[in-house]
Design an enzyme around this catalytic site. Structure first.
Site, mmCIF file in Angstrom:
data_model
loop_
_atom_site.group_PDB
_atom_site.id
_atom_site.type_symbol
_atom_site.label_atom_id
_atom_site.label_comp_id
_atom_site.label_asym_id
_atom_site.label_seq_id
_atom_site.Cartn_x
_atom_site.Cartn_y
_atom_site.Cartn_z
ATOM 1 N N LEU A 1 33.628 50.662 48.086
ATOM 2 C CA LEU A 1 33.692 52.080 48.440
ATOM 3 C C LEU A 1 35.128 52.573 48.525
ATOM 4 C CD1 LEU A 1 31.201 52.630 51.372
ATOM 5 C CD2 LEU A 1 31.173 53.659 49.112
ATOM 6 N N GLU B 1 41.056 46.508 58.903
ATOM 7 C CA GLU B 1 39.897 46.698 58.022
ATOM 8 C C GLU B 1 39.041 45.442 58.061
ATOM 9 O OE1 GLU B 1 40.953 47.055 53.868
ATOM 10 O OE2 GLU B 1 38.838 46.949 53.280
ATOM 11 N N HIS C 1 57.112 37.362 40.827
ATOM 12 C CA HIS C 1 56.171 38.490 40.695
ATOM 13 C C HIS C 1 56.793 39.784 41.221
ATOM 14 C CE1 HIS C 1 52.597 36.208 39.454
ATOM 15 N NE2 HIS C 1 53.176 35.220 40.120
ATOM 16 N N LYS D 1 37.284 51.314 50.956
ATOM 17 C CA LYS D 1 37.683 51.439 52.367
ATOM 18 C C LYS D 1 39.090 50.893 52.590
ATOM 19 C CE LYS D 1 34.823 47.703 54.172
ATOM 20 N NZ LYS D 1 35.509 46.559 53.657
ATOM 21 N N CYS E 1 55.888 35.564 35.404
ATOM 22 C CA CYS E 1 55.438 34.218 35.781
ATOM 23 C C CYS E 1 54.927 33.460 34.555
ATOM 24 C CB CYS E 1 54.424 34.305 36.915
ATOM 25 S SG CYS E 1 54.429 32.793 37.888
ATOM 26 N N LEU E 2 53.617 33.394 34.343
ATOM 27 C CA LEU E 2 53.141 32.745 33.118
ATOM 28 C C LEU E 2 53.760 33.439 31.893
ATOM 29 C CD1 LEU E 2 51.256 30.708 31.717
ATOM 30 C CD2 LEU E 2 49.507 32.483 31.721
ATOM 31 N N GLU F 1 55.967 42.686 40.703
ATOM 32 C CA GLU F 1 54.971 43.739 40.974
ATOM 33 C C GLU F 1 54.638 43.864 42.457
ATOM 34 O OE1 GLU F 1 54.429 40.863 39.466
ATOM 35 O OE2 GLU F 1 52.400 40.084 39.745
HETATM 36 N N1 GLN Z 1 50.289 28.669 35.813
HETATM 37 C C1 GLN Z 1 51.687 28.855 35.921
HETATM 38 C C2 GLN Z 1 52.299 28.000 37.034
HETATM 39 O O1 GLN Z 1 51.595 27.520 37.876
HETATM 40 C C3 GLN Z 1 52.031 30.318 36.144
HETATM 41 C C4 GLN Z 1 51.587 30.825 37.471
HETATM 42 C C5 GLN Z 1 51.530 32.326 37.551
HETATM 43 O O2 GLN Z 1 51.588 33.016 36.549
HETATM 44 N N2 GLN Z 1 51.386 32.854 38.743
HETATM 45 O O3 GLN Z 1 53.488 27.820 37.068
#
Ligand code: GLN
Length: 548
Positions: A25, A151, A518, A27, A392-393, A520
């Site tokens: 929903l 929440e 990351h 929330k 990352c990957l 993001e």
């Molecule tokens: N699988 C890759 C690792 O463990 C990348 C991990 C990811 O993209 N968060 O290093």
């Protein structure tokens, strides 16, 4: 007046947000949006999520089960709603802000074995419920906010949610009505055949809460159509809430970031403050409104591809899509995101999917499905000079691709996908070699990265050191760093001791940058992350190029 003094005058207030009728929903977004409004009213707000499942954290769940795993500074792997909380408020949350049944049972059983309850029968009430309440007090003490919004995951009626609701009921009783309120989010469905909105599911869901001893103070009604006065009166009457506190949350047309503005029109923040007896300023939401305006009607448009393996799931790469939105809004640029399944590229080739986009982003991931498709996508971006952002990957993919096709290391791969490869250019991190437990054991959370001067990374961050959040087990193999570098894949960011490659980039390319962390998770609406901003700038630039 010092903060401590003002604190004493203002005890922490508590808001519990539950959901009824159906899941999904929004929330979490409603809770986050209330957080936005209260912050704009000058309050210090902290959000937290209670998840009734038995996993200790969502880190071991597949994105098919759970969407994205959101990582915090302290390395906690948490529910994606914490991403909304951090994006919608200035908050920097900690592992204490996401509690699961698994964590509580782990704690209670540990205490039982230690003998902390000697003589007692250990039970859901009071032992489990006490731990839940304790967590709220812990967050209040450690983070010292004016308001904690909690929440509760799941839907009213779920068996596993009951201990949490019972804990909330007790908490309200113990802390006083003027300090605790309940907000219940429900669905008011539109029945096309009758041409009517229906309030019955809301009534039943509220009745169920009442049978547990909880009376909602505010009801947020998710609806496709406006609720008229009659509807509001009916919900008010049957659910025993003030009519003013029947709030409509109509489906957002353009963006989730419209929600705080819509809820403001419904006076959700005002009613909340009145119920909690909080004296606050009127919020000035001008900068949020401008941010939303730029999302809704941008002056420029670009198209990019996200190549992943959970592409059909809205939630699997949530923070990445949000970070792109923030950067787009900042640059007054609308983004058309083409979501491409890496396995489709394996079948039909990269050109079939990427020749009409302005750039490529490869997000994080685990396991070997679709890997060759991602490698082909990275190769296409590198060779045709399409802006590329690898996360990352996506950095490990870029490295494998570069090793194979530029450095001539045939069969190069990651230990994760092909342990027999003659060139393991991506290998297990040294610290991971003895790890035999899957949960919570990756290289997680905030780590420092040193940036190399005169690189694109340095130029984007405008800083010699940065901190970013991580979640991985593998790294660029240090044995191959020289050969990669000699062939033009610059390692522009490393761990402070210089051993771990954190960022790679290609100088001879309009924008090719890939990171082991990351970014993001650190982007905020009016503060886009430098890497996403740089990427969208590059997309704009490349899209402006005359067609050749
Ligand atoms: N699988 C890759 C690792 O463990 C990348 C991990 C990811 O993209 N968060 O290093």
């Amino acid at each position: 007046m010092s903060t401590d003094e003002s604190k004493r005058e203002r005890p922490t207030k508590y808001i519990f947000v539950t959901g009824g009728v159906v899941s999904s929903l929004g929330k979490g977004l409603a809770a986050a949006s209330l957080g936005t409004l209260l912050e704009y009213r000058g309050l210090r707000v902290v959000l937290q999520k209670f998840d009734p499942y038995l996993n200790v954290d969502p880190g071991t769940m597949s994105p098919f089960q759970h969407g994205e795993v959101y990582v915090l500074d302290d390395g906690a792997e948490t529910d994606l709603d914490l991403g909304h909380y951090e994006r919608f408020t200035s908050g920097n949350l900690t592992k204490n802000n996401n509690l699961t049944s698994g964590q509580i049972y782990e704690l209670v059983l540990e205490k039982e074995r230690r003998g902390d309850y000697l003589g007692a029968t250990v039970q859901v009430i009071p032992h489990v419920t006490d731990e839940v309440k304790q967590r709220i007090h812990d967050v209040a003490k450690a983070q010292n906010p004016d308001v904690i919004i909690t929440e509760i995951g799941g839907t009213i009626g779920d068996i596993e949610g009951l201990p949490f609701l019972e804990a909330m009921r007790q908490f309200a009783l113990e802390n006083g009505k003027e300090n605790v309120i309940f907000i219940h989010c429900t669905l008011v469905p539109f029945i096309a055949a009758a041409g009517e909105l229906k309030t019955k599911p809301t009534q039943q869901s509220v009745a169920r809460m009442q049978s547990l001893g909880i009376q909602p103070d505010i009801i947020i009604c998710r609806t496709e159509h406006e609720l008229d006065e009659d509807m509001r009166r009916k919900i008010s009457m049957f659910c025993n809430v003030d009519q003013r506190a029947v709030i409509q949350a109509i489906d957002m047309k353009h963006s989730i970031y419209e929600l705080p503005l819509e809820l403001r029109k419904e006076r959700l923040d005002r009613i909340t403050c009145d119920l909690l007896r909080l004296e606050t300023e009127r919020p000035d939401l001008t900068d949020w409104e401008q941010f939303v305006d730029r999302i809704i009607s941008p002056s420029h448009h670009v198209k990019l591809a996200v190549v992943g393996k959970y592409i059909e799931l809205q939630d699997a790469y949530k923070s990445i899509y949000e970070a792109l939105t923030h950067a787009g809004a900042y640059l007054d640029c609308g983004l058309e995101i083409v979501r491409i399944d890496a396995e489709d590229i394996e079948k039909h080739g990269a050109e079939a999917y990427l020749s009409s986009v302005g750039g490529v982003l490869i997000p994080g991931g685990f396991g070997d499905r679709g890997i060759e498709g991602k490698i082909a996508a990275a190769r296409f971006a590198r060779e045709t000079k399409l802006p590329y952002l690898g996360i990352c990957l996506g950095m490990q993919i870029a490295t494998i691709e570069y090793a194979r096709h530029v450095c001539g290391l045939e069969g190069a791969n990651s230990q994760e996908f092909d342990p027999q490869s003659p060139h393991l250019v991506v290998c297990l991190l040294e610290d991971q070699k003895d790890v035999d437990q899957k949960g919570g054991s990756m290289r997680l959370g905030t780590w420092i990265t040193d940036l190399k001067p005169n690189t694109r990374a340095y130029e984007l961050y405008q800083s010699a050191t940065i901190t970013e959040r991580h979640r991985h087990r593998y790294e660029v193999n240090p044995d191959y760093k020289h050969v990669l570098d000699d062939h033009g894949l610059t390692i522009s960011g490393t761990s402070p001791d210089g051993t771990l490659a954190e960022i790679v980039e290609i100088e001879e390319h309009p924008f090719f940058i890939a990171v082991q962390f990351h970014p993001e998770f650190l982007s905020k609406p009016n503060h886009p992350h430098p890497l996403f901003r740089g990427f969208v700038e590059a997309l704009l630039k490349s899209s402006e190029l005359p067609l050749g």
